[in-house]
Write a protein that holds these residues in place. Sequence first.
Motif, PDB file in Angstrom:
ATOM      1  N   ARG A   1      -1.963 -24.569   0.146  1.00  0.00           N
ATOM      2  CA  ARG A   1      -1.649 -23.484   1.069  1.00  0.00           C
ATOM      3  C   ARG A   1      -1.033 -22.280   0.379  1.00  0.00           C
ATOM      4  NH1 ARG A   1       3.618 -25.311   4.687  1.00  0.00           N
ATOM      5  NH2 ARG A   1       4.960 -26.091   3.023  1.00  0.00           N
ATOM      6  N   TRP A   2      -0.561 -22.447  -0.848  1.00  0.00           N
ATOM      7  CA  TRP A   2       0.062 -21.336  -1.559  1.00  0.00           C
ATOM      8  C   TRP A   2      -0.964 -20.358  -2.126  1.00  0.00           C
ATOM      9  CZ3 TRP A   2       4.938 -20.410  -0.684  1.00  0.00           C
ATOM     10  CH2 TRP A   2       5.755 -21.459  -0.265  1.00  0.00           C
ATOM     11  N   LEU A   3      -2.254 -20.665  -1.940  1.00  0.00           N
ATOM     12  CA  LEU A   3      -3.299 -19.716  -2.308  1.00  0.00           C
ATOM     13  C   LEU A   3      -3.577 -18.722  -1.184  1.00  0.00           C
ATOM     14  CD1 LEU A   3      -5.864 -22.130  -4.011  1.00  0.00           C
ATOM     15  CD2 LEU A   3      -4.282 -20.538  -5.138  1.00  0.00           C
ATOM     16  N   ILE A   4      -3.037 -18.981  -0.006  1.00  0.00           N
ATOM     17  CA  ILE A   4      -3.284 -18.097   1.135  1.00  0.00           C
ATOM     18  C   ILE A   4      -2.447 -16.810   1.085  1.00  0.00           C
ATOM     19  CG2 ILE A   4      -3.389 -17.956   3.647  1.00  0.00           C
ATOM     20  CD1 ILE A   4      -5.381 -19.894   2.348  1.00  0.00           C
ATOM     21  N   PRO A   5      -1.146 -16.862   0.720  1.00  0.00           N
ATOM     22  CA  PRO A   5      -0.377 -15.612   0.646  1.00  0.00           C
ATOM     23  C   PRO A   5      -0.990 -14.544  -0.265  1.00  0.00           C
ATOM     24  CG  PRO A   5       1.111 -17.480   0.660  1.00  0.00           C
ATOM     25  CD  PRO A   5      -0.273 -18.044   0.560  1.00  0.00           C
ATOM     26  N   PRO A   6      -1.517 -14.879  -1.460  1.00  0.00           N
ATOM     27  CA  PRO A   6      -2.169 -13.827  -2.253  1.00  0.00           C
ATOM     28  C   PRO A   6      -3.359 -13.193  -1.540  1.00  0.00           C
ATOM     29  CG  PRO A   6      -1.671 -15.712  -3.644  1.00  0.00           C
ATOM     30  CD  PRO A   6      -1.408 -16.137  -2.228  1.00  0.00           C
ATOM     31  N   ALA A   7      -4.102 -13.988  -0.771  1.00  0.00           N
ATOM     32  CA  ALA A   7      -5.227 -13.437  -0.008  1.00  0.00           C
ATOM     33  C   ALA A   7      -4.735 -12.441   1.038  1.00  0.00           C
ATOM     34  CB  ALA A   7      -6.019 -14.566   0.655  1.00  0.00           C
ATOM     35  N   ALA A   8      -3.623 -12.790   1.690  1.00  0.00           N
ATOM     36  CA  ALA A   8      -3.038 -11.884   2.682  1.00  0.00           C
ATOM     37  C   ALA A   8      -2.505 -10.619   2.015  1.00  0.00           C
ATOM     38  CB  ALA A   8      -1.919 -12.594   3.435  1.00  0.00           C
ATOM     39  N   LEU A   9      -1.856 -10.790   0.852  1.00  0.00           N
ATOM     40  CA  LEU A   9      -1.320  -9.628   0.134  1.00  0.00           C
ATOM     41  C   LEU A   9      -2.426  -8.688  -0.308  1.00  0.00           C
ATOM     42  CD1 LEU A   9       1.486 -11.238  -2.063  1.00  0.00           C
ATOM     43  CD2 LEU A   9       1.795  -9.551  -0.251  1.00  0.00           C
ATOM     44  N   ALA A  10      -3.595  -9.227  -0.648  1.00  0.00           N
ATOM     45  CA  ALA A  10      -4.711  -8.376  -1.065  1.00  0.00           C
ATOM     46  C   ALA A  10      -5.102  -7.411   0.047  1.00  0.00           C
ATOM     47  CB  ALA A  10      -5.914  -9.246  -1.457  1.00  0.00           C
ATOM     48  N   ILE A  11      -4.949  -7.839   1.283  1.00  0.00           N
ATOM     49  CA  ILE A  11      -5.257  -6.970   2.422  1.00  0.00           C
ATOM     50  C   ILE A  11      -4.104  -6.006   2.689  1.00  0.00           C
ATOM     51  CG2 ILE A  11      -5.815  -6.899   4.885  1.00  0.00           C
ATOM     52  CD1 ILE A  11      -8.015  -8.141   3.149  1.00  0.00           C
ATOM     53  N   HIS A  12      -2.906  -6.535   2.781  1.00  0.00           N
ATOM     54  CA  HIS A  12      -1.771  -5.714   3.207  1.00  0.00           C
ATOM     55  C   HIS A  12      -1.330  -4.705   2.158  1.00  0.00           C
ATOM     56  CE1 HIS A  12      -0.066  -7.384   7.130  1.00  0.00           C
ATOM     57  NE2 HIS A  12      -1.276  -7.896   6.998  1.00  0.00           N
ATOM     58  N   LEU A  13      -1.458  -5.024   0.882  1.00  0.00           N
ATOM     59  CA  LEU A  13      -1.121  -4.043  -0.150  1.00  0.00           C
ATOM     60  C   LEU A  13      -2.048  -2.832  -0.070  1.00  0.00           C
ATOM     61  CD1 LEU A  13      -0.323  -6.205  -3.301  1.00  0.00           C
ATOM     62  CD2 LEU A  13       1.217  -4.583  -2.189  1.00  0.00           C
ATOM     63  N   CYS A  14      -3.304  -3.068   0.337  1.00  0.00           N
ATOM     64  CA  CYS A  14      -4.265  -1.970   0.437  1.00  0.00           C
ATOM     65  C   CYS A  14      -4.007  -1.103   1.670  1.00  0.00           C
ATOM     66  CB  CYS A  14      -5.688  -2.525   0.459  1.00  0.00           C
ATOM     67  SG  CYS A  14      -6.202  -3.312  -1.084  1.00  0.00           S
ATOM     68  N   ILE A  15      -3.893  -1.728   2.835  1.00  0.00           N
ATOM     69  CA  ILE A  15      -3.714  -0.933   4.049  1.00  0.00           C
ATOM     70  C   ILE A  15      -2.313  -0.331   4.126  1.00  0.00           C
ATOM     71  CG2 ILE A  15      -5.467  -2.241   5.290  1.00  0.00           C
ATOM     72  CD1 ILE A  15      -3.279  -3.750   6.735  1.00  0.00           C
ATOM     73  N   GLY A  16      -1.368  -0.866   3.323  1.00  0.00           N
ATOM     74  CA  GLY A  16      -0.027  -0.277   3.280  1.00  0.00           C
ATOM     75  C   GLY A  16      -0.018   1.121   2.688  1.00  0.00           C
ATOM     76  N   GLN A  17      -1.150   1.565   2.145  1.00  0.00           N
ATOM     77  CA  GLN A  17      -1.263   2.933   1.616  1.00  0.00           C
ATOM     78  C   GLN A  17      -0.966   3.974   2.685  1.00  0.00           C
ATOM     79  OE1 GLN A  17      -3.666   5.374   2.448  1.00  0.00           O
ATOM     80  NE2 GLN A  17      -3.167   6.842   0.822  1.00  0.00           N
ATOM     81  N   VAL A  18      -1.105   3.603   3.959  1.00  0.00           N
ATOM     82  CA  VAL A  18      -0.878   4.569   5.028  1.00  0.00           C
ATOM     83  C   VAL A  18       0.519   5.185   4.942  1.00  0.00           C
ATOM     84  CG1 VAL A  18      -0.003   2.909   6.737  1.00  0.00           C
ATOM     85  CG2 VAL A  18      -1.247   4.944   7.505  1.00  0.00           C
ATOM     86  N   TYR A  19       1.477   4.460   4.346  1.00  0.00           N
ATOM     87  CA  TYR A  19       2.829   4.988   4.202  1.00  0.00           C
ATOM     88  C   TYR A  19       2.953   5.972   3.034  1.00  0.00           C
ATOM     89  CZ  TYR A  19       5.061   1.852   7.589  1.00  0.00           C
ATOM     90  OH  TYR A  19       5.466   1.215   8.742  1.00  0.00           O
ATOM     91  N   ALA A  20       1.871   6.164   2.271  1.00  0.00           N
ATOM     92  CA  ALA A  20       1.918   7.071   1.123  1.00  0.00           C
ATOM     93  C   ALA A  20       1.219   8.394   1.408  1.00  0.00           C
ATOM     94  CB  ALA A  20       1.285   6.399  -0.100  1.00  0.00           C
ATOM     95  N   THR A  21       0.942   8.685   2.672  1.00  0.00           N
ATOM     96  CA  THR A  21       0.214   9.913   2.996  1.00  0.00           C
ATOM     97  C   THR A  21       1.005  11.173   2.660  1.00  0.00           C
ATOM     98  OG1 THR A  21       1.035   9.755   5.271  1.00  0.00           O
ATOM     99  CG2 THR A  21      -1.141   8.833   4.828  1.00  0.00           C
ATOM    100  N   SER A  22       2.329  11.061   2.562  1.00  0.00           N
ATOM    101  CA  SER A  22       3.142  12.240   2.229  1.00  0.00           C
ATOM    102  C   SER A  22       2.865  12.751   0.821  1.00  0.00           C
ATOM    103  CB  SER A  22       4.630  11.907   2.366  1.00  0.00           C
ATOM    104  OG  SER A  22       4.986  10.859   1.473  1.00  0.00           O
ATOM    105  N   VAL A  23       2.277  11.917  -0.049  1.00  0.00           N
ATOM    106  CA  VAL A  23       1.996  12.317  -1.429  1.00  0.00           C
ATOM    107  C   VAL A  23       1.053  13.517  -1.466  1.00  0.00           C
ATOM    108  CG1 VAL A  23       0.895  11.592  -3.588  1.00  0.00           C
ATOM    109  CG2 VAL A  23       2.429  10.032  -2.389  1.00  0.00           C
ATOM    110  N   TYR A  24       0.049  13.519  -0.594  1.00  0.00           N
ATOM    111  CA  TYR A  24      -0.942  14.605  -0.609  1.00  0.00           C
ATOM    112  C   TYR A  24      -0.879  15.465   0.661  1.00  0.00           C
ATOM    113  CZ  TYR A  24      -3.306  10.678   1.731  1.00  0.00           C
ATOM    114  OH  TYR A  24      -3.598   9.607   2.529  1.00  0.00           O
ATOM    115  N   LYS A  25       0.167  15.286   1.448  1.00  0.00           N
ATOM    116  CA  LYS A  25       0.283  16.035   2.709  1.00  0.00           C
ATOM    117  C   LYS A  25       0.325  17.542   2.473  1.00  0.00           C
ATOM    118  CE  LYS A  25       2.948  15.955   7.024  1.00  0.00           C
ATOM    119  NZ  LYS A  25       4.101  15.339   7.730  1.00  0.00           N
ATOM    120  N   ASN A  26       1.173  17.996   1.547  1.00  0.00           N
ATOM    121  CA  ASN A  26       1.273  19.435   1.283  1.00  0.00           C
ATOM    122  C   ASN A  26      -0.019  19.984   0.681  1.00  0.00           C
ATOM    123  OD1 ASN A  26       3.901  19.580   2.241  1.00  0.00           O
ATOM    124  ND2 ASN A  26       4.821  19.246   0.231  1.00  0.00           N
ATOM    125  N   SER A  27      -0.706  19.171  -0.099  1.00  0.00           N
ATOM    126  CA  SER A  27      -1.972  19.607  -0.680  1.00  0.00           C
ATOM    127  C   SER A  27      -3.016  19.838   0.410  1.00  0.00           C
ATOM    128  CB  SER A  27      -2.486  18.569  -1.682  1.00  0.00           C
ATOM    129  OG  SER A  27      -1.581  18.407  -2.756  1.00  0.00           O
TER     130      SER A  27
END
Length: 465
Positions: free
Chosen positions: A17-43
């Motif tokens: 079962r410890w192989l499941i958290p990395p699979a979940a992290l692969a999804i959430h680390l990617c979609i968590g980019q939504v919190y980085a929109t301020s990086v290019y907001k002014n651009s």
Amino acid sequence: MSFLDRQHTIAPAGYSRWLIPPAALAIHLCIGQVYATSVYKNSLVAHFDASLTAIGVIFSIAIVMLGVSAAILGTWVEKVGPRKAMFTSACFWAAGFLVGALGISTTQLWLVYIGYGFLGGIGLGIGYISPVSTLIKWFPDRPGLATGMAIMGFGGGALVASPVSRQLMALYDPTYDPADSGAIASGSAVAMLFVTLGVVYFLVMMLGVFNVRTPAPGWKPDHWDPRTVKPKSLVTTANVSAANATKTPQFWLLWIVLFCNVTAGIGILEQASPMIQDFFREGGTSLVVGSTAAGFVALLSLFNMAGRFVWSSTSDYTGRKPIYMIYLGVGIVLYLLLSTVGASSTLLFVVLAAIILSFYGGGFATIPAYLRDLFGTYQVGAIHGRLLTAWSAAGIAGPLIINGFLDARGTPGELVAADYRPALFTMVGVLAVGFIANLLVRPVSERFHEPTRPEPEPEKQEVAK
């Protein structure tokens, strides 16, 4: 494409079962980019010659669609299983970046709204809930730990995406300085950034798609017997359907709890960089330089991520209701201190803001386990999806509250600590409402429970460790 079907995701004998958290992290680390929109907001503001509000709508649409898609498609996610849901999420998330890149290249802001906002937001909603219920089923003995491991990745997404995005924009635009938080990248550089992120995130999310598994019917962790677990008043052994859950007062009380926790946290998260500069402004000049402000934002992202794991795991021992009393009750005190004495010391300001953001992240990670306690595991993913409409509402309310007060107080770049006090005091009231709602949570009435079914016998196989 039959490998996406639920029956092909059942774990074989001996699967860890410890192989499941990395699979979940692969999804959430990617979609968590939504919190980085301020990086290019002014651009984007410079490229489209638009207002901050017009560009900020991109983020708002994405968060609204996150909640809407999670609510509408939550039952579908439970039906088709995590692999097909995660694959669908990856397709929508990547398509959002590519359509958004087209909109930037052609200077059509509405295409960015449709791409990153609408399509990307659907990918966000499906991707956010798809690994959570699976992890809860793999970790019935530690549901807080399970949800913390998954949702921690969402908080850490910006921690990875922010510096990577700056370096990529510098690669595509040599005049852009990644060390300057106020630097403006060209529109073509941001478009290429979107294309790169869309392709890379799709490939990373595929790692999660191929590796996710569901436990076999009747599976239980080794050496764990639910019959030996000491009963707790708010932890049920029954199940409630998603349709019935929304008819209970407990669902709507938790909706209010999540809304209040997110509204208060997102206000600081969205204003983090200018906030620390404004709090320590003297004689019209900020004592905090742009690079320090960028480091402060990174630190908050770290605490946001760590809080999701630490506080959610702690809730397995304290219980979900008591941990939310800490999030909301201590949060009230922290907001009062931030508004009154936060400007007296940079260190004090950073510590207060960091703890507040850890509670913000912890609230996200603990809510699925809270739902599991109250409603069981039957359709917890669908129930979680419907509850995330509170996040959509908070994603609009939080920025509106703080930006509305700041717009009334003066011009950006000239504000001081006192200008933030009305907004911060408002957040104290919001947290107080959430605190009261959490106090009112009681066990779900038996009339909402699903009929009891015979529990399937565990298959004769080596138990996953």
